[in-house]
Design an enzyme around this catalytic site. Structure first.
Site, PDB file in Angstrom:
ATOM      1  N   SER A   1       0.862  -1.175   0.000  1.00  0.00           N
ATOM      2  CA  SER A   1       0.000   0.000   0.000  1.00  0.00           C
ATOM      3  C   SER A   1       0.903   1.230   0.000  1.00  0.00           C
ATOM      4  O   SER A   1       1.912   1.260   0.713  1.00  0.00           O
ATOM      5  CB  SER A   1      -0.883   0.027   1.251  1.00  0.00           C
TER       6      SER A   1
ATOM      7  N   THR B   1      -3.798   2.151   2.036  1.00  0.00           N
ATOM      8  CA  THR B   1      -4.052   3.504   1.532  1.00  0.00           C
ATOM      9  C   THR B   1      -5.511   3.883   1.740  1.00  0.00           C
ATOM     10  O   THR B   1      -5.835   5.054   1.930  1.00  0.00           O
ATOM     11  CB  THR B   1      -3.678   3.593   0.048  1.00  0.00           C
ATOM     12  N   ALA B   2      -6.390   2.897   1.719  1.00  0.00           N
ATOM     13  CA  ALA B   2      -7.804   3.157   1.998  1.00  0.00           C
ATOM     14  C   ALA B   2      -7.955   3.793   3.377  1.00  0.00           C
ATOM     15  O   ALA B   2      -8.696   4.772   3.554  1.00  0.00           O
ATOM     16  CB  ALA B   2      -8.603   1.858   1.912  1.00  0.00           C
TER      17      ALA B   2
ATOM     18  N   HIS C   1     -10.601  -3.979  -2.984  1.00  0.00           N
ATOM     19  CA  HIS C   1     -10.613  -5.133  -3.888  1.00  0.00           C
ATOM     20  C   HIS C   1     -11.991  -5.294  -4.550  1.00  0.00           C
ATOM     21  O   HIS C   1     -12.705  -4.322  -4.775  1.00  0.00           O
ATOM     22  CB  HIS C   1     -10.191  -6.403  -3.150  1.00  0.00           C
TER      23      HIS C   1
END
Length: 284
Positions: free
Chosen positions: A66, A118-119, A156
């Protein structure tokens, strides 16, 4: 050990068991793309585990990460200039069983797929005070449906299937980021160990780029291979998901893509989410 065997350099590669990563590495994993003098071995592990392994012991030569995790590993790794998953006005989503406004989100308890994703970073940029609990990414949708959490941050393939479970979208972080910055949202990339040396890093990066190009050129065969990692997505949705995150941007971030990576990490540092200032550099 023969002289021929001794001359071969083995490069360990780790990436997530997702259809987009499988598509990206199709050429290398199936030996459709070969590099004289190099052998590539592949390990499949979820992205949050890969983030921690790269930070803790720099275990793999090449690892999917990430972007949020990069500042924590930058001493041992640099970024490859290809292989990124970038949201062009779309990205991870906050979903819930009932409609939530943007103003509701900071007061909502949200299941997240890991604090190095990163989310998660982008959610904290949106709502710094939000309460989060880490849940394996594939358990988030069931946990929201069961009422264990008010909302979930999904990554995802869940971005395409959440409505099938009766969930509604409260926030698309890729769309929000585009509104704030006019930039795409860089989610994940591939990092390579600096200790390999410049020549090996460049050769390996070019091999990955060739693998991506091979998959894009031989899309049907690469999709067939990737479907085994698509977690029950039908071929049409798998094709859509792969197209979202493996495309021309995956071959080359572009100037705006590189700017987006730097801006995302700098904002995270300035707002106290990331303790280390990122020194972003690329190979290739």
């Amino acid at each position: 050990m023969t002289a021929t065997t001794a001359a071969i350099q083995e490069i360990s590669i780790a990436h997530s068991p997702d259809s987009d990563d499988a598509f990206m590495f199709y050429g290398l994993a199936t030996n459709k793309v070969r590099v004289p003098g190099f052998k590539f071995t592949h390990t499949l592990t979820d992205i949050e585990t890969l983030n921690h392994r790269a930070i803790d012991d720099a275990f793999y030569d090449v690892t999917a990460i990430s972007f949020h995790a990069y500042p924590y590993m930058q001493q041992n790794y640099t970024l490859m200039a290809c292989g990124g998953s970038v949201g062009e006005g779309y990205g991870p989503m906050v979903v819930a069983m009932r409609k939530l406004s943007h103003d509701d989100i900071p007061r909502t308890r949200i299941a997240v797929p890991g604090t190095l994703t990163t989310a998660y970073l982008t959610l904290k940029l949106f709502a710094p005070e939000v309460e989060t609990v880490t849940v394996p990414f594939d358990k988030i949708i069931p946990a929201v449906v069961s009422g264990e959490f008010d909302a979930g941050l999904i990554i995802h393939e869940g971005q395409l299937t959440y409505a099938n479970e009766g969930l509604v979208k409260a926030l698309d972080l890729g769309a929000w980021w585009r509104e704030q910055t006019r930039l795409p949202l860089p989610l994940g990339g591939n990092a390579i160990r600096r200790s390999l040396g410049r020549e090996t890093m460049l050769t390996t990066t070019n091999a990955l780029r060739d693998s991506i190009q091979h998959a894009l050129t031989h899309r049907e065969e690469a999709l067939t291979y990737a479907l085994q990692f698509a977690r029950d997505l039908d071929p049409t949705l798998a094709n859509q998901f792969v197209g979202m995150y493996v495309n021309e941007r995956t071959l080359n971030y572009g100037e705006d893509g590189r700017e987006a990576i730097r801006k995302l990490l700098q904002m995270g540092f300035e707002r106290g989410i990331i303790p280390h200032q990122a020194a972003v550099d690329f190979v290739g």
